[in-house]
Design a protein around this motif. Structure first.
Motif, PDB file in Angstrom:
ATOM      1  N   ILE A 158       0.861  -1.181   0.000  1.00 57.19           N
ATOM      2  CA  ILE A 158       0.000   0.000   0.000  1.00 57.19           C
ATOM      3  C   ILE A 158       0.896   1.229   0.000  1.00 57.19           C
ATOM      4  O   ILE A 158       1.784   1.356   0.845  1.00 57.19           O
ATOM      5  N   GLY A 159       0.665   2.113  -0.974  1.00 59.78           N
ATOM      6  CA  GLY A 159       1.530   3.274  -1.126  1.00 59.78           C
ATOM      7  C   GLY A 159       0.769   4.582  -1.106  1.00 59.78           C
ATOM      8  O   GLY A 159      -0.442   4.632  -1.350  1.00 59.78           O
ATOM      9  N   LEU A 160       1.497   5.657  -0.804  1.00 60.55           N
ATOM     10  CA  LEU A 160       0.975   7.025  -0.821  1.00 60.55           C
ATOM     11  C   LEU A 160       1.976   7.907  -1.556  1.00 60.55           C
ATOM     12  O   LEU A 160       3.162   7.556  -1.682  1.00 60.55           O
ATOM     13  N   LYS A 161       1.509   9.034  -2.038  1.00 65.81           N
ATOM     14  CA  LYS A 161       2.413   9.946  -2.729  1.00 65.81           C
ATOM     15  C   LYS A 161       3.430  10.506  -1.751  1.00 65.81           C
ATOM     16  O   LYS A 161       3.084  11.082  -0.729  1.00 65.81           O
ATOM     17  N   GLY A 162       4.709  10.322  -2.076  1.00 65.79           N
ATOM     18  CA  GLY A 162       5.776  10.821  -1.224  1.00 65.79           C
ATOM     19  C   GLY A 162       6.274  12.174  -1.700  1.00 65.79           C
ATOM     20  O   GLY A 162       5.536  12.959  -2.289  1.00 65.79           O
ATOM     21  N   CYS A 163       7.565  12.448  -1.465  1.00 61.40           N
ATOM     22  CA  CYS A 163       8.153  13.726  -1.871  1.00 61.40           C
ATOM     23  C   CYS A 163       9.486  13.470  -2.551  1.00 61.40           C
ATOM     24  O   CYS A 163      10.110  12.417  -2.353  1.00 61.40           O
ATOM     25  N   SER A 164       9.952  14.420  -3.335  1.00 59.77           N
ATOM     26  CA  SER A 164      11.219  14.277  -4.042  1.00 59.77           C
ATOM     27  C   SER A 164      12.392  14.507  -3.085  1.00 59.77           C
ATOM     28  O   SER A 164      12.213  15.017  -1.973  1.00 59.77           O
ATOM     29  N   HIS A 165      13.595  14.147  -3.547  1.00 61.07           N
ATOM     30  CA  HIS A 165      14.754  14.335  -2.674  1.00 61.07           C
ATOM     31  C   HIS A 165      15.197  15.792  -2.610  1.00 61.07           C
ATOM     32  O   HIS A 165      16.136  16.126  -1.874  1.00 61.07           O
ATOM     33  N   GLN A 166      14.538  16.679  -3.347  1.00 65.21           N
ATOM     34  CA  GLN A 166      14.822  18.114  -3.238  1.00 65.21           C
ATOM     35  C   GLN A 166      13.727  18.845  -2.470  1.00 65.21           C
ATOM     36  O   GLN A 166      13.772  20.071  -2.357  1.00 65.21           O
ATOM     37  N   ASP A 167      12.738  18.115  -1.964  1.00 65.63           N
ATOM     38  CA  ASP A 167      11.616  18.710  -1.255  1.00 65.63           C
ATOM     39  C   ASP A 167      12.028  19.102   0.162  1.00 65.63           C
ATOM     40  O   ASP A 167      12.883  18.469   0.785  1.00 65.63           O
ATOM     41  N   LYS A 168      11.375  20.141   0.688  1.00 70.05           N
ATOM     42  CA  LYS A 168      11.682  20.594   2.051  1.00 70.05           C
ATOM     43  C   LYS A 168      11.304  19.559   3.102  1.00 70.05           C
ATOM     44  O   LYS A 168      11.825  19.580   4.223  1.00 70.05           O
TER      45      LYS A 168
ATOM     46  N   GLN B  44      22.815  17.744  10.720  1.00 68.34           N
ATOM     47  CA  GLN B  44      22.175  18.903  11.356  1.00 68.34           C
ATOM     48  C   GLN B  44      20.699  19.004  10.975  1.00 68.34           C
ATOM     49  O   GLN B  44      19.853  19.337  11.815  1.00 68.34           O
ATOM     50  N   GLU B  45      20.387  18.718   9.713  1.00 68.32           N
ATOM     51  CA  GLU B  45      18.990  18.783   9.278  1.00 68.32           C
ATOM     52  C   GLU B  45      18.146  17.721   9.974  1.00 68.32           C
ATOM     53  O   GLU B  45      16.987  17.963  10.325  1.00 68.32           O
ATOM     54  N   ILE B  46      18.715  16.529  10.165  1.00 67.78           N
ATOM     55  CA  ILE B  46      17.995  15.473  10.894  1.00 67.78           C
ATOM     56  C   ILE B  46      17.739  15.905  12.328  1.00 67.78           C
ATOM     57  O   ILE B  46      16.666  15.686  12.881  1.00 67.78           O
ATOM     58  N   GLU B  47      18.742  16.540  12.924  1.00 71.84           N
ATOM     59  CA  GLU B  47      18.620  16.967  14.317  1.00 71.84           C
ATOM     60  C   GLU B  47      17.524  18.015  14.486  1.00 71.84           C
ATOM     61  O   GLU B  47      16.913  18.124  15.553  1.00 71.84           O
ATOM     62  N   LYS B  48      17.239  18.791  13.455  1.00 70.95           N
ATOM     63  CA  LYS B  48      16.235  19.849  13.555  1.00 70.95           C
ATOM     64  C   LYS B  48      14.801  19.326  13.479  1.00 70.95           C
ATOM     65  O   LYS B  48      13.867  20.069  13.794  1.00 70.95           O
ATOM     66  N   ILE B  49      14.613  18.076  13.064  1.00 69.93           N
ATOM     67  CA  ILE B  49      13.261  17.544  12.868  1.00 69.93           C
ATOM     68  C   ILE B  49      12.538  17.450  14.208  1.00 69.93           C
ATOM     69  O   ILE B  49      13.087  16.951  15.204  1.00 69.93           O
ATOM     70  N   THR B  50      11.296  17.925  14.229  1.00 70.62           N
ATOM     71  CA  THR B  50      10.477  17.906  15.442  1.00 70.62           C
ATOM     72  C   THR B  50       9.285  16.973  15.244  1.00 70.62           C
ATOM     73  O   THR B  50       9.014  16.496  14.138  1.00 70.62           O
ATOM     74  N   ALA B  51       8.574  16.732  16.321  1.00 76.34           N
ATOM     75  CA  ALA B  51       7.374  15.891  16.246  1.00 76.34           C
ATOM     76  C   ALA B  51       6.337  16.507  15.318  1.00 76.34           C
ATOM     77  O   ALA B  51       5.621  15.790  14.599  1.00 76.34           O
ATOM     78  N   GLU B  52       6.248  17.832  15.309  1.00 79.83           N
ATOM     79  CA  GLU B  52       5.299  18.506  14.415  1.00 79.83           C
ATOM     80  C   GLU B  52       5.660  18.293  12.950  1.00 79.83           C
ATOM     81  O   GLU B  52       4.769  18.146  12.099  1.00 79.83           O
ATOM     82  N   ASP B  53       6.962  18.249  12.647  1.00 80.12           N
ATOM     83  CA  ASP B  53       7.390  17.988  11.269  1.00 80.12           C
ATOM     84  C   ASP B  53       6.941  16.595  10.818  1.00 80.12           C
ATOM     85  O   ASP B  53       6.503  16.408   9.674  1.00 80.12           O
ATOM     86  N   ILE B  54       7.045  15.618  11.721  1.00 81.87           N
ATOM     87  CA  ILE B  54       6.617  14.249  11.399  1.00 81.87           C
ATOM     88  C   ILE B  54       5.117  14.213  11.150  1.00 81.87           C
ATOM     89  O   ILE B  54       4.638  13.584  10.189  1.00 81.87           O
ATOM     90  N   GLN B  55       4.363  14.887  11.980  1.00 78.50           N
ATOM     91  CA  GLN B  55       2.913  14.924  11.800  1.00 78.50           C
ATOM     92  C   GLN B  55       2.525  15.602  10.489  1.00 78.50           C
ATOM     93  O   GLN B  55       1.636  15.134   9.774  1.00 78.50           O
ATOM     94  N   ASN B  56       3.197  16.686  10.167  1.00 74.55           N
ATOM     95  CA  ASN B  56       2.861  17.423   8.940  1.00 74.55           C
ATOM     96  C   ASN B  56       3.139  16.597   7.687  1.00 74.55           C
ATOM     97  O   ASN B  56       2.323  16.568   6.764  1.00 74.55           O
ATOM     98  N   VAL B  57       4.286  15.929   7.662  1.00 69.51           N
ATOM     99  CA  VAL B  57       4.597  15.138   6.466  1.00 69.51           C
ATOM    100  C   VAL B  57       3.685  13.924   6.368  1.00 69.51           C
ATOM    101  O   VAL B  57       3.297  13.506   5.271  1.00 69.51           O
ATOM    102  N   ALA B  58       3.293  13.357   7.516  1.00 69.91           N
ATOM    103  CA  ALA B  58       2.360  12.226   7.496  1.00 69.91           C
ATOM    104  C   ALA B  58       0.991  12.664   6.976  1.00 69.91           C
ATOM    105  O   ALA B  58       0.369  11.964   6.168  1.00 69.91           O
ATOM    106  N   ARG B  59       0.514  13.830   7.421  1.00 74.57           N
ATOM    107  CA  ARG B  59      -0.771  14.339   6.916  1.00 74.57           C
ATOM    108  C   ARG B  59      -0.690  14.626   5.419  1.00 74.57           C
ATOM    109  O   ARG B  59      -1.651  14.405   4.682  1.00 74.57           O
ATOM    110  N   ARG B  60       0.453  15.119   4.983  1.00 71.93           N
ATOM    111  CA  ARG B  60       0.630  15.385   3.548  1.00 71.93           C
ATOM    112  C   ARG B  60       0.531  14.087   2.750  1.00 71.93           C
ATOM    113  O   ARG B  60      -0.113  14.041   1.699  1.00 71.93           O
ATOM    114  N   PHE B  61       1.190  13.042   3.220  1.00 71.63           N
ATOM    115  CA  PHE B  61       1.120  11.753   2.516  1.00 71.63           C
ATOM    116  C   PHE B  61      -0.310  11.217   2.498  1.00 71.63           C
ATOM    117  O   PHE B  61      -0.788  10.713   1.473  1.00 71.63           O
ATOM    118  N   LEU B  62      -1.000  11.314   3.635  1.00 73.89           N
ATOM    119  CA  LEU B  62      -2.346  10.748   3.746  1.00 73.89           C
ATOM    120  C   LEU B  62      -3.382  11.530   2.943  1.00 73.89           C
ATOM    121  O   LEU B  62      -4.482  11.016   2.701  1.00 73.89           O
TER     122      LEU B  62
END
Length: 544
Positions: A340-350, A485-503
């Protein structure tokens, strides 16, 4: 029956042990003042340092006279800066000099199955089989392999949906020979009739064996991409369809190479080589001379250019009812495979970094490959799926990122009798991605992603591919420190936002095996838009 017991022998042994005297070391009276063991007969046997000179060398406790100051290695001593130079013909040369006797050099090309819309699908599959065959300078492939063997070298060719890679690893002193081989293989292949026929047989054999293997991942990845990007770009098959194996000929291959394997679509990347030397060899072998399709007259066949279409995500379903071989050796039952798949993002996406962290958080694997800490046993697909439902044999999350789009999916397997339950379990896990992750869960996923990034980049071939792909996509290479450094900046809100975008995208469904009763893709979309439960389903039981 009781064993005979010798009381007399036991008594003799106890008597002898009791009468034994305690051993004490002998110490001469003359050594009582010279160090060594204590001279007191009844005293403790302790070592006393000797003051006698036993060597003419100075003691290690004092500095050695007239010794030059020691220079210790420091982390910043190696200049691991990626240098990029563009030649007059458009070819980009990128390299990073690293300590070591061996180097990895290769060509990364903006080519692959996504550009095969005007051609019969399977051209890239054929070209992969035809790599490192005879060329204009090397009459047969054995000559190429013997030349590589002189420098302890190996070679390989791999293609993905949007990238073609020719690479070789060898002793750094053989850089010129390796560069010449790569230039000839990429630009000047002979593509003899017998080589194309052997490639055709190899493709047919591979297609036959794929259907007989219990592991279905290569076929299913083609199917889920075909469902997600129906009839366009990333949805075109990576594997040659059986009906196209006899359609592809030499003129078709040369026509494809003429448009897609051009210098401006290539990056010559190297690791462990001086940049100036690689640029000089690139000008000698890649800029000078002509390609095969420039010196030979190729039958004019459409198309006359490169397909520059942008990937269009559609969603949908691609199902195949068939019998899948079983793991008879380990006693696993026949399994149904569902993705089961959902639309993801490109490797240049924010949101790309957040999507990678989410992928690690979902994790997963096989029910027999949990391993220890750090191998995914604390990820959601292990704790919520594999550890909870005994009939689930595997569940793994994938995050495919391309230049203009992406695909986030979960591949799971279970016996055919549990296909509907499998779909509901995976649908529920996709739905709950948008829940706020705990601090410990997020910290674990970020640390695991950082460690995986750094450990993978310890391998020279991985660094080569990273340089080639980044320079091909952006013209430069970002250092690992940037991504840490970019990985370290990721927050719980970022995870929720990208998950909602996929869904928010329509789901894609691919399934293979005995899949009678599998839910419709519209039911999956309804579940993802509701509470993650399929319409009309009862609550799942852990023991069913």
């Amino acid at each position: 029956m009781a064993l005979p017991f010798n009381t007399k022998a036991l008594t003799n042994r106890l008597f002898l042990r009791k009468c034994c005297t305690i051993w004490r070391p002998y110490v001469s009276s003359s050594s009582s003042n010279e160090g060594g063991r204590a001279s007191i007969p009844d005293g403790p046997t302790v070592n006393i340092p000797s003051k006698e000179v036993v060597t003419p060398m100075p003691p290690l406790s004092q500095p050695v006279p007239d010794l030059a100051p020691v220079q210790y290695a420091r982390p910043g001593d190696q200049s691991n800066v990626t240098q990029v130079t563009q030649l007059s013909n458009g070819l980009r040369v990128a390299s990073e000099n690293r300590f070591g006797q061996f180097c990895t050099v290769g060509v990364v090309i903006d080519s692959g199955p996504r550009y095969e819309l005007p051609y019969p699908s399977g051209v890239s599959h054929f070209l992969e089989k035809l790599a490192f065959q005879s060329t204009q300078s090397f009459g047969e492939k054995d000559i190429i392999f013997k030349e590589l063997e002189k420098h302890g070298g190996i070679c390989d060719c791999q293609s993905s949906r949007d990238t073609f890679v020719y690479a070789a690893s060898a002793d750094s002193r053989g850089l010129e020979s390796v560069s010449q081989i790569l230039a000839d293989v990429v630009l000047r292949p002979r593509l003899a009739a017998e080589e194309i026929e052997l490639a055709r047989q190899a493709v047919k054999f591979e297609l036959e064996t794929l259907g007989m293997r219990p592991e279905q991942e290569p076929i299913l990845m083609d199917m889920i991409h075909a469902a997600a990007f129906r009839d366009n770009t990333l949805g075109l098959p990576k594997l040659c369809p059986p009906e196209n194996a006899d359609k592809i000929d030499r003129d078709m291959l040369l026509n494809y190479l003429r448009h897609h394997h051009t210098p401006e679509r290539m990056v010559l990347a190297g690791v462990g080589v001086p940049h100036d030397d690689l640029v000089r060899l690139a000008e000698k072998f890649f800029a000078e001379g002509s390609a095969t399709w420039e010196t030979e007259k190729v039958a004019a066949k459409e198309p006359s250019g490169v397909d520059s279409s942008i990937a269009q995500y559609t969603g949908g379903a691609k199902l195949e009812e068939c019998a899948i071989p079983v793991y008879a050796a380990v006693g696993l039952p026949e399994l149904a495979h569902v993705v089961i798949g959902l639309k993801g993002c490109s490797h240049q996406d924010k949101d790309f970094i957040a999507a990678c962290v989410l992928n690690i958080m979902m994790g997963g694997g096989g029910s027999f490959s949990a391993g220890g800490p750090g191998k995914g046993m604390y990820t959601r697909l292990y704790t919520n799926v594999l550890n909870r439902y005994h009939w689930m044999y595997s569940a793994t999350a994938y995050n495919h990122a391309y230049g203009d789009s992406g695909l986030f999916c979960i591949h799971a397997t279970a016996p055919p009798t549990h296909v509907r339950s499998l779909v509901e379990v995976i649908t529920r896990e996709l739905y709950t991605m948008q829940a706020k992750p705990g601090d410990q869960e997020l910290r674990r996923a970020k640390t695991q992603l950082q460690s995986m990034l750094l450990m993978n980049l310890e391998a020279r071939p991985v660094v080569f591919e990273d340089i080639g792909r980044q320079v091909l996509a952006t013209g430069e290479r970002r250092r690992p420190e940037h991504f840490i450094q970019e990985i370290e900046k990721i927050t719980a809100e970022d995870i929720q936002n990208v998950a909602r975008r996929f869904l928010s995208s329509p789901p894609a469904l691919a399934a293979r095996g005995e899949i009678k009763g599998i839910p419709d893709v519209k039911d999956i979309q309804t579940a993802l838009g509701g509470e993650g439960r399929l319409p009309g389903n009862r609550r799942l039981s852990l023991f069913r």
